[in-house]
Design a protein around this motif. Structure first.
Motif, PDB file in Angstrom:
ATOM      1  N   MET A   1      76.965  48.822 -52.390  1.00  0.00           N
ATOM      2  CA  MET A   1      77.140  49.121 -50.963  1.00  0.00           C
ATOM      3  C   MET A   1      75.926  49.875 -50.431  1.00  0.00           C
ATOM      4  N   THR A   2      75.641  49.739 -49.155  1.00  0.00           N
ATOM      5  CA  THR A   2      74.510  50.415 -48.523  1.00  0.00           C
ATOM      6  C   THR A   2      74.916  51.818 -48.090  1.00  0.00           C
ATOM      7  N   ASN A   3      73.904  52.634 -47.754  1.00  0.00           N
ATOM      8  CA  ASN A   3      74.189  53.962 -47.205  1.00  0.00           C
ATOM      9  C   ASN A   3      75.078  53.866 -45.970  1.00  0.00           C
ATOM     10  N   GLN A   4      74.779  52.904 -45.088  1.00  0.00           N
ATOM     11  CA  GLN A   4      75.540  52.770 -43.849  1.00  0.00           C
ATOM     12  C   GLN A   4      76.999  52.430 -44.130  1.00  0.00           C
ATOM     13  N   GLU A   5      77.217  51.523 -45.051  1.00  0.00           N
ATOM     14  CA  GLU A   5      78.590  51.136 -45.394  1.00  0.00           C
ATOM     15  C   GLU A   5      79.348  52.298 -46.024  1.00  0.00           C
ATOM     16  N   LEU A   6      78.686  53.030 -46.900  1.00  0.00           N
ATOM     17  CA  LEU A   6      79.333  54.184 -47.537  1.00  0.00           C
ATOM     18  C   LEU A   6      79.600  55.290 -46.529  1.00  0.00           C
ATOM     19  N   GLN A   7      78.688  55.479 -45.576  1.00  0.00           N
ATOM     20  CA  GLN A   7      78.897  56.483 -44.537  1.00  0.00           C
ATOM     21  C   GLN A   7      80.131  56.167 -43.706  1.00  0.00           C
ATOM     22  N   ALA A   8      80.342  54.891 -43.398  1.00  0.00           N
ATOM     23  CA  ALA A   8      81.527  54.499 -42.635  1.00  0.00           C
ATOM     24  C   ALA A   8      82.798  54.824 -43.409  1.00  0.00           C
ATOM     25  N   LEU A   9      82.795  54.556 -44.711  1.00  0.00           N
ATOM     26  CA  LEU A   9      83.958  54.898 -45.535  1.00  0.00           C
ATOM     27  C   LEU A   9      84.164  56.408 -45.596  1.00  0.00           C
ATOM     28  N   LYS A  10      83.073  57.158 -45.716  1.00  0.00           N
ATOM     29  CA  LYS A  10      83.174  58.621 -45.770  1.00  0.00           C
ATOM     30  C   LYS A  10      83.822  59.155 -44.495  1.00  0.00           C
ATOM     31  N   GLU A  11      83.349  58.666 -43.352  1.00  0.00           N
ATOM     32  CA  GLU A  11      83.891  59.145 -42.078  1.00  0.00           C
ATOM     33  C   GLU A  11      85.369  58.806 -41.932  1.00  0.00           C
ATOM     34  N   LYS A  23      73.541  61.589 -44.996  1.00  0.00           N
ATOM     35  CA  LYS A  23      73.989  60.208 -44.864  1.00  0.00           C
ATOM     36  C   LYS A  23      73.396  59.298 -45.935  1.00  0.00           C
ATOM     37  N   GLN A  24      72.737  59.890 -46.916  1.00  0.00           N
ATOM     38  CA  GLN A  24      72.277  59.140 -48.075  1.00  0.00           C
ATOM     39  C   GLN A  24      73.273  59.312 -49.217  1.00  0.00           C
ATOM     40  N   PHE A  25      73.382  58.302 -50.066  1.00  0.00           N
ATOM     41  CA  PHE A  25      74.329  58.322 -51.170  1.00  0.00           C
ATOM     42  C   PHE A  25      73.583  58.058 -52.468  1.00  0.00           C
ATOM     43  N   ALA A  26      73.728  58.964 -53.420  1.00  0.00           N
ATOM     44  CA  ALA A  26      73.017  58.838 -54.689  1.00  0.00           C
ATOM     45  C   ALA A  26      73.512  57.627 -55.464  1.00  0.00           C
ATOM     46  N   ASP A  27      72.566  56.860 -55.980  1.00  0.00           N
ATOM     47  CA  ASP A  27      72.904  55.680 -56.776  1.00  0.00           C
ATOM     48  C   ASP A  27      72.413  55.816 -58.212  1.00  0.00           C
ATOM     49  N   TYR A  28      71.255  56.435 -58.392  1.00  0.00           N
ATOM     50  CA  TYR A  28      70.626  56.519 -59.712  1.00  0.00           C
ATOM     51  C   TYR A  28      69.713  57.734 -59.707  1.00  0.00           C
ATOM     52  N   ALA A  29      69.673  58.455 -60.825  1.00  0.00           N
ATOM     53  CA  ALA A  29      68.832  59.654 -60.886  1.00  0.00           C
ATOM     54  C   ALA A  29      68.255  59.830 -62.270  1.00  0.00           C
ATOM     55  N   GLU A  33      64.197  63.132 -59.844  1.00  0.00           N
ATOM     56  CA  GLU A  33      64.157  62.095 -58.828  1.00  0.00           C
ATOM     57  C   GLU A  33      65.516  61.426 -58.685  1.00  0.00           C
ATOM     58  N   ILE A  34      65.861  61.054 -57.448  1.00  0.00           N
ATOM     59  CA  ILE A  34      67.106  60.357 -57.144  1.00  0.00           C
ATOM     60  C   ILE A  34      66.775  59.159 -56.262  1.00  0.00           C
ATOM     61  N   TRP A  35      67.447  58.046 -56.514  1.00  0.00           N
ATOM     62  CA  TRP A  35      67.338  56.883 -55.649  1.00  0.00           C
ATOM     63  C   TRP A  35      68.672  56.686 -54.947  1.00  0.00           C
ATOM     64  N   ASP A  36      68.632  56.462 -53.614  1.00  0.00           N
ATOM     65  CA  ASP A  36      69.879  56.329 -52.873  1.00  0.00           C
ATOM     66  C   ASP A  36      70.364  54.881 -52.880  1.00  0.00           C
ATOM     67  N   ALA A  37      71.472  54.639 -52.188  1.00  0.00           N
ATOM     68  CA  ALA A  37      72.103  53.326 -52.210  1.00  0.00           C
ATOM     69  C   ALA A  37      71.233  52.237 -51.595  1.00  0.00           C
ATOM     70  N   ASP A  38      70.260  52.627 -50.779  1.00  0.00           N
ATOM     71  CA  ASP A  38      69.332  51.660 -50.196  1.00  0.00           C
ATOM     72  C   ASP A  38      68.038  51.550 -50.995  1.00  0.00           C
ATOM     73  N   GLY A  39      67.967  52.250 -52.121  1.00  0.00           N
ATOM     74  CA  GLY A  39      66.788  52.181 -52.974  1.00  0.00           C
ATOM     75  C   GLY A  39      65.689  53.164 -52.620  1.00  0.00           C
ATOM     76  N   LYS A  40      65.943  54.080 -51.681  1.00  0.00           N
ATOM     77  CA  LYS A  40      64.923  55.062 -51.316  1.00  0.00           C
ATOM     78  C   LYS A  40      64.852  56.159 -52.371  1.00  0.00           C
ATOM     79  N   ARG A  41      63.647  56.493 -52.779  1.00  0.00           N
ATOM     80  CA  ARG A  41      63.423  57.544 -53.776  1.00  0.00           C
ATOM     81  C   ARG A  41      63.362  58.901 -53.103  1.00  0.00           C
ATOM     82  N   MET A  42      64.031  59.886 -53.701  1.00  0.00           N
ATOM     83  CA  MET A  42      64.002  61.265 -53.225  1.00  0.00           C
ATOM     84  C   MET A  42      63.562  62.172 -54.368  1.00  0.00           C
ATOM     85  N   ILE A  43      62.752  63.163 -54.064  1.00  0.00           N
ATOM     86  CA  ILE A  43      62.435  64.225 -55.022  1.00  0.00           C
ATOM     87  C   ILE A  43      63.485  65.312 -54.863  1.00  0.00           C
TER      88      ILE A  43
END
Length: 425
Positions: A1-11, A23-29, A33-43
């Motif tokens: 699922m995408t960040n947007q889809e997960l955000q809708a479920l959260k709300e 509004k980002q959702f962790a997918d892999y870490a 480093e963490i990558w969100d549900a849309d594949g964006k990398r975060m430090i």
């Protein structure tokens, strides 16, 4: 699922009071480093709020948990105990710098550990009152909410707090509270509200976590120890955020040479698995009767396996040395920013538990919380998870994994510097 889809479920399904504004959702870490549900990398400079001192998904911890899953997931240790619980108790008793021989009880969270520490203190002393400190944070259960030295957002809207909890000033000289004033305030609390004959425990963070990363000096902590000894009061040290290597020693209290009667710990104890502990002097820990302590999931087999693996990682990877070196790197960068930016002030660290704050001017020390909020927001947009903290919400705290790679650390610090420039710090 995408960040947007997960955000809708959260709300739709997550209670507003428990929902993250992120509004980002962790997918892999991995590590820092963490990558969100849309594949964006975060430090990750937050580490799950101090939980990941040895990083996300350390392979030794993951392996230990997987191995335990193939054996026993749950029995409830009060029904049928298991090896991991007693081995972890032994490890904690051996390393925790409490007075005399130590014993241990395990729980699930920092708040649970504090609740049980108060229960044990009352049983051991036959007294009821607890004295805590301004700016302290101990949890979100009712007793620990009462113990917190900050009302919003922890106490608001939840009605009357439990009684018999009293407050004293925490020494923060930068904001006008000297050690002398803090001690005078504590003695006044003991005269006016909570006399020694009614006080079971004094509970203190040797280094404030949510309260702003201000540390009490060894002299102040030694004076608290003396006051407790003179008045038959137990000294309880809350190491939930500062423990397990964050300050360059296993526990922050070790910097003072003080031996408390009890310690609470959690967060980085098991590198992300839910577990906590109360460690204390044996006769104190044994004060309450049979089956008076515990819970269904306390000290679960998988969490114990993770915590035991954490001890192995500390021994094999020089985590304490890395913490000291990381802390110095952070402080050196903060000191440079203090000279470079007019609103950056009061850089500080104890090991890798490090922070600086945003103020109106270096002369006034007046907190500038809106700048701190702006920096954390911009950092998120640029791919960096960064947290503010403090009674005045104007401190930027750094809780990245101690194991962070040098190039990732530098990348993250460069983002902070960009944010400081963009907000006009």
């Amino acid at each position: 699922m995408t960040n947007q889809e997960l955000q809708a479920l959260k709300e739709r399904y997550v209670a507003a009071g428990a929902a993250s504004p992120n509004k980002q959702f962790a997918d892999y870490a991995l590590n820092a480093e963490i990558w969100d549900a849309d594949g964006k990398r975060m430090i990750d400079f937050a580490g799950g709020i101090g939980v990941l001192n040895i990083g996300h998904c350390h392979p030794k911890v993951v392996s230990a948990v997987k191995a335990q899953l193939d054996k026993v997931m749950h029995t409830c240790q009060t029904v049928m105990p298991y090896e991991g619980y007693v081995k972890l108790a032994q490890k904690l008793a051996e390393v925790a710098p409490v007075k005399g021989d130590a014993k241990v009880m395990l729980a699930n969270s920092g708040a649970e550990a504090l609740e049980n520490a108060v229960k044990i203190a009352r049983a051991a002393t036959k007294k009821n009152n607890v004295i805590c400190f301004d700016g302290g944070y101990h949890g979100r259960t009712f007793m620990t909410m009462a113990m917190n030295g900050k009302a919003a957002p922890y106490q608001n809207e939840f009605g009357p707090m439990p009684g018999l909890v009293y407050r004293a000033p925490y020494p923060v000289p930068y904001h006008g509270v000297s050690e002398e004033e803090a001690l005078r305030g504590l003695r006044m609390t003991m005269k006016s509200d909570s006399p020694a004959g009614d006080t079971a425990a004094i509970v203190i963070e040797p280094l404030l976590g949510e309260g702003g990363f201000y540390s009490a000096s060894p002299q102040f902590l030694q004076e608290i120890r003396k006051i407790c000894d003179e008045n038959d009061i137990l000294m309880i040290v809350d190491e939930v955020q500062s423990g397990f290597g964050r300050t360059g020693k296993m526990f922050a209290i070790e910097h003072s040479g003080v031996q408390p009667d009890m310690m609470t710990m959690a967060k980085s104890m098991a590198a992300g698995m839910p577990i906590s502990a109360v460690v204390g002097t044996a006769n104190v820990m044994d004060a309450s009767g049979p089956n008076s302590l515990g819970g269904t999931y306390t000290g679960s087999p998988t969490a114990c396996a993770a915590a035991l693996a954490v001890f192995d990682v500390f021994a094999e990877e020089d985590i304490l040395g890395k913490s000291q070196r990381l802390g110095q790197k952070l402080y050196d960068r903060f000191a440079r920013w203090e000279k470079q930016f007019r609103h950056v002030a009061n850089p500080r660290h104890l090991g890798a538990m490090a922070a600086f704050e945003l103020v109106e001017s270096k002369e006034s020390h007046q907190p500038k919380a809106e700048l701190a909020a702006g920096i954390t927001k911009k950092a998120q947009e640029k791919g960096l998870i960064l947290l503010a903290c403090g009674l005045f919400a104007n401190s930027i705290r750094f809780l990245m994994p101690i194991t962070i790679e040098d190039d990732v650390l530098e990348e993250g610090l460069n983002i902070v510097e960009e944010c400081l420039k963009e907000v006009g710090a």
